[in-house]
Scaffold this motif. Sequence first.
Motif, PDB file in Angstrom:
ATOM      1  N   LYS A   1      35.289  45.557  46.520  1.00 40.04           N
ATOM      2  CA  LYS A   1      35.551  46.964  46.804  1.00 40.04           C
ATOM      3  C   LYS A   1      35.621  47.775  45.509  1.00 40.04           C
TER       4      LYS A   1
ATOM      5  N   LYS B   1      33.016  50.865  44.291  1.00 37.17           N
ATOM      6  CA  LYS B   1      33.465  52.178  43.829  1.00 37.17           C
ATOM      7  C   LYS B   1      32.934  52.466  42.432  1.00 37.17           C
TER       8      LYS B   1
ATOM      9  N   GLN C   1      32.680  41.486  56.608  1.00 39.42           N
ATOM     10  CA  GLN C   1      33.236  41.588  55.258  1.00 39.42           C
ATOM     11  C   GLN C   1      32.981  40.343  54.410  1.00 39.42           C
TER      12      GLN C   1
END
Length: 478
Positions: free
Chosen positions: A228, A232, A453
């Motif tokens: 994650k 970003k 995921q």
Amino acid sequence: MHKTHLLIDNQDVATDDYLEVRDPGRTADIVGLLAQGTAAHVDQAVQAAHRAYAGWRDTPLSQRQALLTQAADLLAAEGPGVAELMARESGMLVPTNKAEAGMSAAIIRDNVDLATEFLKPLQVEDEASWVSVEKRSIGVIAGIIPWNAPIILTMRKLAPALVCGNTLVLKPAPTAALGLSALLKKIAALFPPGVINVVHGGAEVGTALTTHPLVRKVSFTGGGAVAKAIMKAAADSIKGVQFELGGNDPAIVLADANLDDVIPKIVGGVFRRSGQFCFAVKRIYVQRPIYDAFFEKFIAEVDRFKVGHPLAEGATFGPVNNRAQFEYLQGLAERTRAAGAELIELGSKLDASTWDDGYYLLPAVVKHAAPDLEVVVNEQFGPIIPIVAFDDVEEAIRLANDSELGLASSVWSRDADQAVAIASRIEAGMTFINNAGTSRIGQKNSPFGGVKQSGIGRESSEVGLSEYVEYHAINFHK
């Protein structure tokens, strides 16, 4: 003592800071010192890879393939020589590390073989026009590698990236970088300077890699929280990402399974590398009529393990890799017992007098685990396995799919048609039938990766090669 520097432009680069790499089986022992890079070092490495890119991209495919074949030969010949060093830094058994070198050489050769057809342009024509769809390299690729199978997971990035004409900056995991880096230095020497670069370090290095404007894609194997953060960081320059993030892999054992054949394979699929590999079996669903027989045979097989230092004679099970994982697994076992579950520790301590010197855990099995127990719904990544009873196939499929993770899975049955039908309904990137891993042709031809995921994109096969190219279409109007 081994001292490992950075590798930039085929040159060793010393730094001001070196990390002590300790033996997880004898935590007082320092195995080696590992250079810790900075953002400035990342920039040097990326700039070197960027300078090398145009020349490497324009190198004929046949020459790229020839150099990679040399790399595979080198890895097969010299990989076993670092097996003991890797055992001391990672905690994995010496035979496991030796086998990893051979498997990694095969990964390189598979990518070399597949590239010839894969990189050919697709061309179609009619009376009005013709179209050519070409596959082009991307540029500088950042590869971020975990500690649990470092050579294999590096070659799954290195081989397709290089054969497609990209250059690399690699960041190995600090707790399993010494043996890998020794091999990478020798492999890099086969290639033009700058094609393969290695920068060690922590969060600063990772952030610098994932935000550098000249890095065109990030390939990462590891945990979801880091993925994650990478997504970003990559967003500002709209980099491509490819993630393999582990899973909570279910095994469904049907009542007609041959237990004498099935159980040793499932035990291997659970406890290889002390349970520390991404597609390990993490939860077992056994049809109720055979549950008791399965459980008794399963624990008898697990009880054969001898837990000790990976260099100790007779050890068949090593320590876990690091303190954080060790403490997490200890806590998970305590919480499992506190929830009222029956957790049975098995195996034996090879040398009880040195047990507290390392991150040692006995393998553990949870009997009649409730489907919503923490140890069932969360990936353990260690030597604890829950066994859950189910009544019918629909229930087993529902339980298997009740997860936000979906890397691998397995079905165990003598009925091939039923097994395939169940496999087709499991939400995972891969399903194995009557084994807990890929066959040799599966390793070459099966896309490796997960759904939900458990990741983005794939490794291995032509699909894995496609992660390292851009598509360029030319449409000529007659």
